[in-house]
Design a protein around this motif. Structure first.
Motif: not given
Length: 108
Positions: A61-77
């Protein structure tokens, strides 16, 4: 004292390894659900998904708040997996060597 330090760092490394695998399995499971290959109405799948979400969400979650999804793909993992790998490969061994040196235990 050195053996206790080695044991503590072994446990830390193992926990980080389990977290790494939990993130991988959670990502694959989310893809399988998104493509409707498996369904969350299945009780076992739902329970596995819930457990994995409870384990991985506090880290992601902390990374998902900082890094927006790129083209609908969550790259935080991916970012979290890289960080975990770096911590396991570089920080833990270096910190262990440093602490062993402080205790006068020599090198391992």
């Amino acid at each position: 004292m050195v053996d206790i330090l080695k044991f503590v760092f072994f446990i830390l490394d193992a926990l980080l390894g389990l977290l790494w695998w939990a993130i991988i399995i959670s990502a694959v499971l989310s893809w399988l659900v998104a493509f409707d290959i498996i369904n969350l109405r299945n009780r076992v799948v739902y329970q596995i998904s819930t457990v994995l979400d409870r384990v991985t969400a506090p880290v992601l979650r902390p990374f998902q708040r900082i890094i927006p999804p790129l083209g609908g793909v969550d790259i935080s993992p991916i970012i979290v997996l890289l960080i975990i790998t770096g911590v396991r490969a570089f920080l833990l061994p270096g910190l262990l060597r440093f602490l062993i040196g402080l205790t006068g235990g020599g090198y391992y």
